[in-house]
Design an enzyme around this catalytic site. Structure first.
Site, PDB file in Angstrom:
ATOM      1  N   SER B 136     -10.950  -0.250  -5.576  1.00 21.34           N
ATOM      2  CA  SER B 136      -9.931  -2.444  -5.736  1.00 21.34           C
ATOM      3  C   SER B 136     -10.047  -2.599  -4.123  1.00 21.34           C
ATOM      4  CB  SER B 136      -8.084  -1.456  -5.778  1.00 21.34           C
ATOM      5  OG  SER B 136      -7.452  -1.114  -4.941  1.00 21.34           O
ATOM      6  N   LYS B 174      -3.652  -0.411  -0.358  1.00 19.25           N
ATOM      7  CA  LYS B 174      -3.541  -1.382  -0.229  1.00 19.25           C
ATOM      8  C   LYS B 174      -3.576  -2.201   1.031  1.00 19.25           C
ATOM      9  CE  LYS B 174      -4.001  -2.150  -5.187  1.00 19.25           C
ATOM     10  NZ  LYS B 174      -4.959  -1.071  -5.222  1.00 19.25           N
TER      11      LYS B 174
END
Lengths: 216, 216
Positions: B136, B174
DNA sequence: TAAATAGCTATACAAATGTATAGTAAAATA
DNA sequence: TATTTTACTATACATTTGTATAGCTATTTA
């Protein structure tokens, strides 16, 4: 191969004597200690040698007595670990712009010595660091500014990421492929770059074993 | 409990001064160095102290200058490591599956301790290692299997790459963005992943400061 | 209570120490 | 080939350095 030519044999002997004295005594030798060990009849010979070693960056001195300190460079030169440090790191030279013609470990190429955990280096010598320039290997998630840990070797297997010198160019980082016609293809992993096909002189400098990046 | 009663407070101060000088300079202080540091106007005071310290087995001296060596006894007394072992690595815990609810540094989370050069960690404590799972963050060239060096903290600035726990999920890596409506967006850098918007509980665990990858 | 120890100051001094001066010889370099 | 660098010897010298002498006070021990 590690270049030791930057020091003469005699200078290297003096450095080695300093190293061994510190390893044995945990404090620096005096000029006359070194002179006695090496069989000099005058302290000045040693004093001159130490001045050269300091100028060349192999030792650090204060004006006070017995204050010789070995630099990482000297430990690399002697191929030893710091006598007082139980080493769990190896100091790898960070090489600057590697250009064809010059020896890869030439002093002018070494920017600094960076400690790398021996868990990473595996205590294998002849490794060095290189800073990536450009985005030609971005397909392998190796990007501009990344630091590569490279194991010095002059051969490679197909598909390995290598550091190589081509003709008069600087060093490149590419994937190595030997073709059936004996030519070598150096492929970038960024599709924007065409493979480099070499039929003539190619000097492989090493194989990339790890990537290290500091997040800005 | 370490017995310190064998030395007086003043003697202990002298010993500590010796320790710190060697740690800073890698060579022993002179009697007058110590006198100056401690504000003595005469070298004899220090000389006497050193004689006592030697008699009590805390230091070793040679007749030559700057030849003080600390014994194991003195290191134990001071509660320190050998000063000549400049700590050039920090051992960072490699954390396994970080799940909400459990303390992040819980022992069952620690898989092993890996030495990382202090040039990288900056000797700042409260850092840990985390292995990346998934792709990701591939837009930041952080890929599956990469090891992250994370500085433990529970706040973040906009745009920083953080390690965070969301609800009952495992830890995610993230980029952090605080919106004007006070909600937090955790954005992946791989466009295939949608941003995660959190209005409720979000536990920031740390900020990613470096990436390390071993080339297979 | 007296003696010993701890913890200094002030001065002095011999030995240790780094480096300077002066010079020689061989090797490397231009 | 001339010049520089390397690698010393021999002596000298100013500092640095550890310690000695002498003396003081405060605290601890016998």
């Amino acid at each position: 191969m590690v270049k030791k030519e930057n020091l003469t044999q005699k200078q290297s002997n003096v450095l080695k004597t300093v190293y061994e004295f510190i390893a044995d005594n945990s404090y620096s030798p005096s000029v006359r200690n070194i002179a006695e060990i090496l069989g000099f009849s005058s302290p000045k010979g040693v004093s001159d040698h130490l001045a050269v070693l300091e100028k060349k960056g192999y030792i650090l001195k204060n004006s006070s007595a017995r204050s010789i300190r070995l630099t990482e460079k000297s430990l690399w030169h002697l191929g030893v670990q710091n006598p007082s440090i139980k080493n769990n790191v190896d100091y790898l030279p960070l090489l600057g712009n590697i250009a064809a013609g010059k020896p890869i470990f030439a002093e002018e190429n070494i920017q600094e010595y960076i400690p790398i955990s021996s868990q990473i280096t595996g205590n294998i010598k002849c490794q060095f660091l290189l800073t990536v320039r450009g985005d030609s290997m971005s397909g392998d998630n190796i990007i501009d500014g990344d630091m590569l840990i490279v194991k010095a070797q002059n051969t490679a297997e197909n598909g390995e990421i290598v550091v190589a010198l081509i003709e008069d160019d600087e060093a490149v980082v590419k994937r190595y492929y030997k073709r059936e016609d004996e030519a070598v293809e150096l492929r970038s992993s960024n599709p924007l770059y065409e493979p480099i096909v070499i039929k003539g002189s190619l000097w492989i400098q090493g194989k990339v074993i790890a990537v290290y990046r500091i997040i800005p």
